[in-house]
Design a protein around this motif. Sequence first.
Motif, short mmCIF file in Angstrom:
data_model
loop_
_atom_site.label_atom_id
_atom_site.label_comp_id
_atom_site.label_asym_id
_atom_site.label_seq_id
_atom_site.Cartn_x
_atom_site.Cartn_y
_atom_site.Cartn_z
N GLN A 1 0.81 -1.21 0.00
CA GLN A 1 0.00 0.00 0.00
C GLN A 1 0.85 1.27 0.00
OE1 GLN A 1 -3.35 -0.03 -0.28
NE2 GLN A 1 -3.17 -2.25 -0.47
N GLN A 2 2.16 1.12 0.14
CA GLN A 2 3.04 2.27 0.22
C GLN A 2 3.46 2.75 -1.16
OE1 GLN A 2 6.22 1.78 3.05
NE2 GLN A 2 5.08 0.23 4.16
N GLN A 3 3.84 4.01 -1.23
CA GLN A 3 4.40 4.58 -2.45
C GLN A 3 5.67 3.79 -2.79
OE1 GLN A 3 3.23 7.40 -4.04
NE2 GLN A 3 4.88 7.67 -5.47
N PRO A 4 5.79 3.26 -4.01
CA PRO A 4 7.00 2.48 -4.33
C PRO A 4 8.23 3.38 -4.43
CG PRO A 4 5.61 2.70 -6.27
CD PRO A 4 4.86 3.30 -5.12
N TYR A 5 9.36 2.83 -4.02
CA TYR A 5 10.63 3.51 -4.23
C TYR A 5 10.90 3.55 -5.72
CZ TYR A 5 11.84 2.66 0.72
OH TYR A 5 11.89 2.63 2.09
N ARG A 6 11.57 4.59 -6.16
CA ARG A 6 11.99 4.71 -7.56
C ARG A 6 13.48 5.05 -7.60
NH1 ARG A 6 7.68 4.67 -10.86
NH2 ARG A 6 5.67 5.33 -10.05
N ALA B 1 11.27 8.23 -2.52
CA ALA B 1 10.32 7.40 -1.77
C ALA B 1 8.93 8.02 -1.85
CB ALA B 1 10.76 7.28 -0.31
N GLY B 2 8.77 9.08 -2.63
CA GLY B 2 7.46 9.69 -2.82
C GLY B 2 7.35 11.13 -2.43
N CYS B 3 8.36 11.70 -1.80
CA CYS B 3 8.28 13.11 -1.39
C CYS B 3 9.54 13.84 -1.86
CB CYS B 3 8.11 13.21 0.13
SG CYS B 3 7.78 14.89 0.72
N ALA C 1 8.90 19.50 3.28
CA ALA C 1 8.26 18.90 4.47
C ALA C 1 7.38 17.76 3.99
CB ALA C 1 7.44 19.94 5.20
N CYS C 2 7.58 16.59 4.58
CA CYS C 2 6.85 15.39 4.18
C CYS C 2 6.13 14.81 5.38
CB CYS C 2 7.82 14.34 3.64
SG CYS C 2 8.89 14.92 2.32
#
Length: 145
Positions: free
Chosen positions: A52-57, A69-71, A96-97
């Motif tokens: 369910q987490q944002q995938p690493y790229r 990691a999404g931010c 800020a994340c």
Amino acid sequence: MKHFWIPVLVLGWLSGCASTPPAVPADKPQGWQAPRDLASLQGRWQQVDAGQQQPYRLEFAAGRLQASAGCNGLGSVVSLENGLLKTGAMMSTLMACPPALEQRERSLSQLLSAQPRLVMQGNRLQLQAGRDRLEFQREASSGGS
């Protein structure tokens, strides 16, 4: 006669320093192998099984690594030595994340800075450092890179 042993000891020491091919983790089937060079990593990669987490790229290009990691974005110069990914100082944007994303970014940055072992099979890439292991799938080319 005692000087005879010096060359023998030096030769034994040097043969112990000979490079050996990088090991493939025991839990990976045949066909997984260390990348031959940074060029074989070039392109964009997305984490497999992120749940369910944002995938690493990850993106490898011209001796550099960009990661997310999404931010925030992470970046560093990289090299590949005996199957280990070596990074320079990891730089990051400073947005800020949410706390959960900040923690994921720290985890990704720590893994990349830990000189993870890389193995590949086709369009799959695995990074492993200690107990931490991530698997990525190469993204389809978007034409520009």
